[in-house]
Design an enzyme around this catalytic site. Sequence first.
Site, mmCIF file in Angstrom:
data_model
loop_
_atom_site.group_PDB
_atom_site.id
_atom_site.type_symbol
_atom_site.label_atom_id
_atom_site.label_comp_id
_atom_site.label_asym_id
_atom_site.label_seq_id
_atom_site.Cartn_x
_atom_site.Cartn_y
_atom_site.Cartn_z
ATOM 1 N N GLU A 30 0.813 -1.220 0.000
ATOM 2 C CA GLU A 30 0.000 0.000 0.000
ATOM 3 C C GLU A 30 0.845 1.268 0.000
ATOM 4 O O GLU A 30 0.572 2.209 -0.754
ATOM 5 C CB GLU A 30 -0.933 0.014 1.209
ATOM 6 C CG GLU A 30 -1.811 1.256 1.293
ATOM 7 C CD GLU A 30 -2.724 1.261 2.505
ATOM 8 O OE1 GLU A 30 -3.512 2.218 2.635
ATOM 9 O OE2 GLU A 30 -2.653 0.314 3.320
ATOM 10 N N GLU A 39 -9.613 5.221 -0.970
ATOM 11 C CA GLU A 39 -9.139 3.836 -0.866
ATOM 12 C C GLU A 39 -9.167 3.238 -2.265
ATOM 13 O O GLU A 39 -10.211 2.869 -2.790
ATOM 14 C CB GLU A 39 -10.027 3.037 0.087
ATOM 15 C CG GLU A 39 -9.939 3.463 1.545
ATOM 16 C CD GLU A 39 -8.714 2.913 2.273
ATOM 17 O OE1 GLU A 39 -7.828 2.330 1.604
ATOM 18 O OE2 GLU A 39 -8.646 3.060 3.509
#
Length: 246
Positions: free
Chosen positions: A31, A153
């Site tokens: 991430e 996200e």
Amino acid sequence: MVAAIEEVKKVLWDGGHGGKDPGSSGNGVVEKNIALQVATEAAKRLERDYEGVQCLLSRSSDVYLSLSERTNKANAAGAHLFISIHCNAGGGAGGFESFTYIGTKDAATAAFQDVLHAEIMNRLKPFGVRDRGQKKKDLHVCRESLMPAVLTENLFVDVAADAARLKRPEVIEAIVIGHVAGVAKYLKLQPKKAQQPPASGATNILGPASATVEQAKAWAKSKNAPAELVALADLYWLLAPERGGD
């Protein structure tokens, strides 16, 4: 009478996680790396392509920052917008979603989320990305920032289909362009003017191609050009707009 100088809009791009905090990992995707790539590229593009905007980064390398360090930087700079970039995990079918602070009733924040979410999803839909919707949550970076703040996200690293998408440059490009377009639209930024044409009598060697890529290939073959050169024509036509031509 002197015309008023329009205020430069400041945008803080926050690449989530970093350093000792990798965020979520799965299927070969980390991430913190995606977040930094999207944040830095979006900041560069927004300043490059639009007038009257200054982009700030919470981090420009793989370093760890606390949540308060991120919001303190935005608040101290007097940023007009705060965008925190993340990837997700644990989402079953995967997809894209955006968040604002659950306690805010600020109309500007809601309007910014509406525009940003829509612009990003418009770019991701062609890749089959699921729209998980606009949501609210008690997130520090959205709660403690003094300006409209949205956390995005961008797909799920532990969902195989999403992770495969995140490994494709064209999907990362879509995410970047969506973020840039959303910010520019919300702030009503004006595109930078095109480069001025050359003076009369001068020759401009940069400009739109007058031939198609297939015509270029045919011409190269007629001149007995190496096969490798002919094969590069597609790449040249793809990259030319960013390098001076249209």
